[in-house]
Write an enzyme that holds these catalytic residues in place. Structure first.
Site, mmCIF file in Angstrom:
data_model
loop_
_atom_site.group_PDB
_atom_site.id
_atom_site.type_symbol
_atom_site.label_atom_id
_atom_site.label_comp_id
_atom_site.label_asym_id
_atom_site.label_seq_id
_atom_site.Cartn_x
_atom_site.Cartn_y
_atom_site.Cartn_z
ATOM 1 N N SER A 7 44.520 77.312 63.607
ATOM 2 C CA SER A 7 44.028 77.174 64.982
ATOM 3 C C SER A 7 42.549 76.764 64.912
ATOM 4 O O SER A 7 42.164 75.979 64.042
ATOM 5 C CB SER A 7 44.247 78.489 65.721
ATOM 6 O OG SER A 7 43.730 78.429 67.018
ATOM 7 N N TYR A 19 41.796 70.568 73.790
ATOM 8 C CA TYR A 19 41.892 70.941 72.369
ATOM 9 C C TYR A 19 41.908 72.469 72.242
ATOM 10 O O TYR A 19 42.778 73.046 71.578
ATOM 11 C CB TYR A 19 40.702 70.342 71.607
ATOM 12 C CG TYR A 19 40.619 70.769 70.163
ATOM 13 C CD1 TYR A 19 41.388 70.135 69.192
ATOM 14 C CD2 TYR A 19 39.767 71.801 69.757
ATOM 15 C CE1 TYR A 19 41.302 70.531 67.842
ATOM 16 C CE2 TYR A 19 39.684 72.194 68.434
ATOM 17 C CZ TYR A 19 40.453 71.557 67.479
ATOM 18 O OH TYR A 19 40.382 71.949 66.165
ATOM 19 N N LYS A 24 44.892 75.052 70.843
ATOM 20 C CA LYS A 24 44.676 75.953 69.707
ATOM 21 C C LYS A 24 44.867 77.419 70.128
ATOM 22 O O LYS A 24 45.339 78.245 69.344
ATOM 23 C CB LYS A 24 43.274 75.741 69.129
ATOM 24 C CG LYS A 24 43.106 74.378 68.451
ATOM 25 C CD LYS A 24 44.033 74.263 67.255
ATOM 26 C CE LYS A 24 43.763 73.043 66.398
ATOM 27 N NZ LYS A 24 44.649 72.950 65.235
HETATM 28 P P1 NDP Z 1 41.083 65.690 59.825
HETATM 29 O O1 NDP Z 1 40.794 64.896 61.062
HETATM 30 O O2 NDP Z 1 40.246 65.496 58.625
HETATM 31 O O3 NDP Z 1 42.630 65.458 59.394
HETATM 32 C C1 NDP Z 1 43.627 65.540 60.382
HETATM 33 C C2 NDP Z 1 44.970 65.604 59.702
HETATM 34 O O4 NDP Z 1 45.975 65.723 60.740
HETATM 35 C C3 NDP Z 1 45.286 64.330 58.922
HETATM 36 O O5 NDP Z 1 46.049 64.637 57.791
HETATM 37 C C4 NDP Z 1 46.112 63.531 59.921
HETATM 38 O O6 NDP Z 1 47.035 62.617 59.316
HETATM 39 C C5 NDP Z 1 46.902 64.639 60.602
HETATM 40 N N1 NDP Z 1 47.379 64.144 61.895
HETATM 41 C C6 NDP Z 1 46.643 63.784 62.959
HETATM 42 N N2 NDP Z 1 47.447 63.267 63.920
HETATM 43 C C7 NDP Z 1 48.709 63.310 63.428
HETATM 44 C C8 NDP Z 1 49.966 62.892 63.922
HETATM 45 N N3 NDP Z 1 50.102 62.298 65.125
HETATM 46 N N4 NDP Z 1 51.064 63.077 63.150
HETATM 47 C C9 NDP Z 1 50.954 63.641 61.912
HETATM 48 N N5 NDP Z 1 49.786 64.036 61.388
HETATM 49 C C10 NDP Z 1 48.669 63.867 62.137
HETATM 50 O O7 NDP Z 1 41.106 67.225 60.320
HETATM 51 P P2 NDP Z 1 40.492 68.540 59.638
HETATM 52 O O8 NDP Z 1 40.886 68.599 58.212
HETATM 53 O O9 NDP Z 1 39.083 68.668 60.029
HETATM 54 O O10 NDP Z 1 41.285 69.672 60.464
HETATM 55 C C11 NDP Z 1 42.509 70.219 60.020
HETATM 56 C C12 NDP Z 1 42.931 71.290 61.018
HETATM 57 O O11 NDP Z 1 41.911 72.270 61.118
HETATM 58 C C13 NDP Z 1 43.156 70.749 62.423
HETATM 59 O O12 NDP Z 1 44.266 71.386 62.999
HETATM 60 C C14 NDP Z 1 41.887 71.143 63.155
HETATM 61 O O13 NDP Z 1 42.105 71.286 64.528
HETATM 62 C C15 NDP Z 1 41.549 72.457 62.483
HETATM 63 N N6 NDP Z 1 40.147 72.824 62.539
HETATM 64 C C16 NDP Z 1 39.174 71.982 62.046
HETATM 65 C C17 NDP Z 1 37.850 72.356 62.114
HETATM 66 C C18 NDP Z 1 36.751 71.476 61.611
HETATM 67 O O14 NDP Z 1 35.581 71.823 61.845
HETATM 68 N N7 NDP Z 1 37.027 70.389 60.918
HETATM 69 C C19 NDP Z 1 37.439 73.658 62.686
HETATM 70 C C20 NDP Z 1 38.557 74.441 63.154
HETATM 71 C C21 NDP Z 1 39.842 74.044 63.075
HETATM 72 P P3 NDP Z 1 46.659 61.041 59.171
HETATM 73 O O15 NDP Z 1 45.712 60.934 58.019
HETATM 74 O O16 NDP Z 1 47.968 60.382 58.934
HETATM 75 O O17 NDP Z 1 46.013 60.637 60.469
#
Ligand code: NDP
Length: 265
Positions: free
Chosen positions: A171, A188, A192
């Site tokens: 989340s 968003y 979450k």
């Molecule tokens: P990134 O933007 O670096 O990566 C996102 C990932 O989600 C990629 O692997 C992407 O795949 C996949 N994704 C996005 N859209 C789709 C879709 N339509 N179908 C399938 N896969 C999809 O994100 P983060 O690593 O930063 O975040 C990972 C998780 O952690 C998320 O849920 C985010 O909300 C949560 N989070 C992140 C924080 C942060 O500060 N970064 C803080 C708190 C929570 P593809 O490469 O194919 O697009």
């Protein structure tokens, strides 16, 4: 006899999800990795996760989670499969199409990590229906469907595993009702918050089955595309609102997932 544990990880192509794949692989789990498109796995194919035992394998599948519920009716998904020859730690990579939960009989589903996520590009009032649907489908509804599919499979797999199966949903602090509010993140944050509450109740519902359900709500995880691609003003607001919370790395979150998988047993 215990079978090789398999982890299903969404959002596995980059950022936090990729760090989770690397951690789990280094601990001996085979991984089914989900990204939105086959092309998203380009870096993974060039630099595959390190494996540490002979029976280990990894598979990447292209599933556009924004296309919920259509993807839930699909039998097979395009992707690739990394395997190793006996006695070798060098990957063979085959392209093909596979069902989501179809493994060799020697492997069983042990862990689901719902990590895929998308942010919100503009304030809620300016988001059209398709953006609202995309955020909800990726961050919440697809995760719910994956929990259902995985839990049904885990009910069968649990007797073959050395530790009880586990679900970890990623989340966000932006979905925590006790955390400061950050304007521009209503959709968003709501997706979450829904995932966190779903996880809490599912944990209670599945407790008697031995399937454990956890939810992590990271604060800022700085080195990921999700934060890098924000507009400067949005990133500055994020940093000033959550400045008092520790900045975490993708590897920190991966270690937390590993600790949860190993806990309570
Ligand atoms: P990134 O933007 O670096 O990566 C996102 C990932 O989600 C990629 O692997 C992407 O795949 C996949 N994704 C996005 N859209 C789709 C879709 N339509 N179908 C399938 N896969 C999809 O994100 P983060 O690593 O930063 O975040 C990972 C998780 O952690 C998320 O849920 C985010 O909300 C949560 N989070 C992140 C924080 C942060 O500060 N970064 C803080 C708190 C929570 P593809 O490469 O194919 O697009």
């Amino acid at each position: 006899m215990s079978k090789t544990p398999v982890a299903l990880i969404t959002g596995a192509t980059r950022g936090i999800g990729r760090a989770i794949v690397d951690k789990l692989s280094s601990e001996g789990l085979s991984c089914v990795m989900v990204g939105s498109r086959k092309e998203s796995f380009g870096p993974m194919k060039k630099s595959p996760p390190v494996i540490c035992r002979e029976s280990q394998w990894h598979r990447g599948l292209a599933i556009d989670l924004a296309q919920w519920p259509q993807w839930t009716h699909q039998d097979k998904f395009d992707g690739f499969h990394f395997s190793t020859a006996a006695g070798s730690h060098t990957y063979r990579c085959n392209d093909g199409a596979w069902p989501l939960l179809d493994f060799a009989p020697s492997s069983e589903l042990a862990l689901l990590v719902n990590c895929a996520g998308v942010t919100q590009a503009s304030p809620a009032l300016r988001c059209d229906a398709s953006e609202i649907q995309q955020i909800t489908n990726v961050n919440y509804l697809s995760a719910v469907s994956l929990c259902n599919m995985a839990a049904k499979r885990m009910l069968r797999s649990r007797k073959h595993l050395s530790r009880p199966p586990c679900i970890v949903n990623i989340s966000s602090i932006l979905g925590d009702p006790t955390a400061p509010v950050l304007t521009g993140t209503a959709l968003y944050g709501a997706s979450k918050a829904a995932l966190a509450q779903f996880s809490r109740t599912l944990a209670a519902e599945l407790a008697r089955t031995g399937i454990r359900v956890h939810c992590l709500s990271p604060s800022l995880v700085a080195q990921t595309d999700m934060v890098r691609t924000l507009e400067d003003t949005s990133r500055a607001r994020l940093q000033s609102t959550f400045g008092q919370f520790p900045v975490q790395s993708p590897q920190d979150i991966a270690s937390q997932v590993w600790e949860l998988y190993g806990s309570d047993v």
